[in-house]
Design a protein around this motif. Structure first.
Motif, short mmCIF file in Angstrom:
data_model
loop_
_atom_site.label_atom_id
_atom_site.label_comp_id
_atom_site.label_asym_id
_atom_site.label_seq_id
_atom_site.Cartn_x
_atom_site.Cartn_y
_atom_site.Cartn_z
N ALA A 33 0.72 -1.34 0.04
CA ALA A 33 -0.05 0.09 0.06
C ALA A 33 0.91 1.10 -0.02
O ALA A 33 0.55 2.04 -0.72
N ASN A 34 1.98 1.31 0.90
CA ASN A 34 2.82 2.50 0.72
C ASN A 34 3.39 2.74 -0.54
O ASN A 34 3.74 3.82 -1.12
N VAL A 35 3.79 1.70 -1.29
CA VAL A 35 4.31 1.68 -2.57
C VAL A 35 3.35 2.24 -3.72
O VAL A 35 3.62 3.17 -4.56
N PRO A 68 -0.28 9.03 -5.99
CA PRO A 68 -0.66 9.70 -4.60
C PRO A 68 -2.05 9.52 -4.51
O PRO A 68 -2.70 9.82 -3.16
N SER A 69 -2.92 9.71 -5.41
CA SER A 69 -4.40 9.38 -5.32
C SER A 69 -5.00 8.13 -4.78
O SER A 69 -6.38 7.86 -4.33
N SER A 70 -4.12 7.21 -4.88
CA SER A 70 -4.63 5.65 -4.47
C SER A 70 -4.86 5.77 -2.81
O SER A 70 -4.39 6.31 -2.01
N ASP A 71 -5.87 4.60 -2.76
CA ASP A 71 -5.84 4.18 -1.39
C ASP A 71 -5.06 3.06 -1.12
O ASP A 71 -5.08 2.76 0.11
N ALA A 107 3.34 0.68 -12.09
CA ALA A 107 3.80 -0.54 -11.27
C ALA A 107 2.74 -0.57 -10.06
O ALA A 107 2.60 -1.75 -9.55
N ALA A 108 1.77 0.33 -9.84
CA ALA A 108 0.70 0.26 -8.71
C ALA A 108 0.00 -0.94 -9.18
O ALA A 108 -0.65 -1.48 -8.25
N ASP A 109 -0.13 -1.06 -10.42
CA ASP A 109 -0.98 -2.25 -10.97
C ASP A 109 -0.43 -3.67 -10.50
O ASP A 109 -1.06 -4.59 -10.53
N ASN A 133 11.49 -2.25 14.93
CA ASN A 133 10.26 -1.29 14.85
C ASN A 133 10.40 -0.56 16.15
O ASN A 133 10.92 -1.01 17.29
N VAL A 134 10.03 0.71 16.34
CA VAL A 134 9.89 1.40 17.35
C VAL A 134 8.33 1.89 17.41
O VAL A 134 7.72 2.57 16.63
N ASN A 135 7.85 1.00 18.77
CA ASN A 135 6.28 1.49 19.00
C ASN A 135 5.50 0.79 17.74
O ASN A 135 4.63 1.53 17.29
N ASP A 136 5.83 -0.21 17.33
CA ASP A 136 5.27 -1.03 16.16
C ASP A 136 5.49 0.02 14.85
O ASP A 136 4.62 -0.47 14.07
N THR A 137 6.14 0.72 14.59
CA THR A 137 6.40 1.60 13.56
C THR A 137 7.88 1.46 12.92
O THR A 137 8.87 1.49 13.66
N VAL A 138 8.09 1.29 11.68
CA VAL A 138 9.36 1.38 11.12
C VAL A 138 9.96 2.67 11.03
O VAL A 138 9.27 3.81 10.83
N PRO A 139 11.30 2.74 11.87
CA PRO A 139 11.65 4.07 11.87
C PRO A 139 11.82 4.97 10.74
O PRO A 139 12.14 4.42 9.69
N THR A 140 11.67 6.24 10.80
CA THR A 140 11.79 7.31 9.42
C THR A 140 13.48 7.43 9.61
O THR A 140 13.90 7.62 10.68
N PRO A 141 14.29 7.36 8.30
CA PRO A 141 13.68 7.49 7.02
C PRO A 141 13.66 6.01 6.38
O PRO A 141 13.58 5.91 5.34
N ILE A 142 14.06 5.06 7.26
CA ILE A 142 13.94 3.49 6.77
C ILE A 142 12.76 3.35 5.93
O ILE A 142 12.67 2.70 5.02
N ASN A 143 11.62 3.75 6.50
CA ASN A 143 10.29 3.35 5.70
C ASN A 143 10.15 3.96 4.59
O ASN A 143 9.70 3.41 3.41
N PHE A 144 10.64 5.25 4.51
CA PHE A 144 10.63 5.81 3.29
C PHE A 144 11.68 5.36 2.24
O PHE A 144 11.35 5.25 1.00
N TRP A 145 12.80 5.13 2.69
CA TRP A 145 13.84 4.42 1.74
C TRP A 145 13.35 2.83 1.28
O TRP A 145 13.36 2.81 -0.11
N SER A 146 12.83 2.34 1.85
CA SER A 146 12.17 1.13 1.45
C SER A 146 11.19 1.27 0.42
O SER A 146 11.19 0.55 -0.76
N ARG A 147 10.15 2.11 0.79
CA ARG A 147 9.28 2.46 -0.23
C ARG A 147 9.71 3.10 -1.57
O ARG A 147 9.41 2.31 -2.50
N ASP A 148 10.58 3.94 -1.57
CA ASP A 148 11.22 4.46 -2.57
C ASP A 148 12.08 3.50 -3.67
O ASP A 148 12.04 3.67 -4.76
N ILE A 149 12.79 2.72 -2.78
CA ILE A 149 13.77 1.79 -3.55
C ILE A 149 12.72 1.00 -4.39
O ILE A 149 12.81 0.24 -5.54
#
Length: 146
Positions: free
Chosen positions: A7-9, A15-18, A31-33, A64-80
């Protein structure tokens, strides 16, 4: 656990995707398809790339920190993952320099190289094993004794 989700990807690609997989009239011709499994493969490869760059200095996989992937790791993963998924979707056709997916990928890779080189720091636990981080710490300690 993966550093990002399908979903992040999808939301980064469209950007208008749910974040759900498009069907019917919702097909985006991007690639969202791709299926969740296909995006999952891109995410796994992205996460392995991130861990490869971080492992010399930081404990990987990143916890994870409080059940969340720390920033910027989450953004890096998404963008790669966006980049890798788009390569798969396009059949490995090259990107234009102005393509936002390619630009985000190049920015992330520059940041990962800076982390690996020690010119960018992250608020993560240090790798105290026998990896590069431990060797650099030993060099600094020995250098101070002289």
């Amino acid at each position: 656990m993966a550093y990002s989700t399908a979903a992040n990807v999808r939301q980064a690609l469209v950007p208008s995707s749910d974040g759900s997989q498009p069907t019917g009239a919702g097909i985006t011709n991007t690639a969202a398809d791709l299926t969740d499994a296909q995006l999952g493969d891109a995410i796994a490869e992205a996460d392995a790339t991130i861990d490869g760059y971080l492992s010399g200095r930081y404990v990987t996989p990143v916890a994870n920190v409080n059940d969340t992937v720390p920033t910027p790791i989450n953004f890096w993963s998404r963008d790669i993952a966006c980049y890798l998924a788009t390569l798969s979707y396009r059949g490995s056709l090259d990107f234009a320099d102005t393509d936002p997916v390619a630009r985000r990928y190049l920015a992330v890779m520059a940041q990962l190289k800076a982390v690996a080189a020690g010119t960018m720091n992250l608020p993560l636990p240090s790798n105290t094993g026998q990896g590069l981080g431990a060797a650099r710490s030993e060099e600094r300690r020995v250098g101070r004794e002289c």
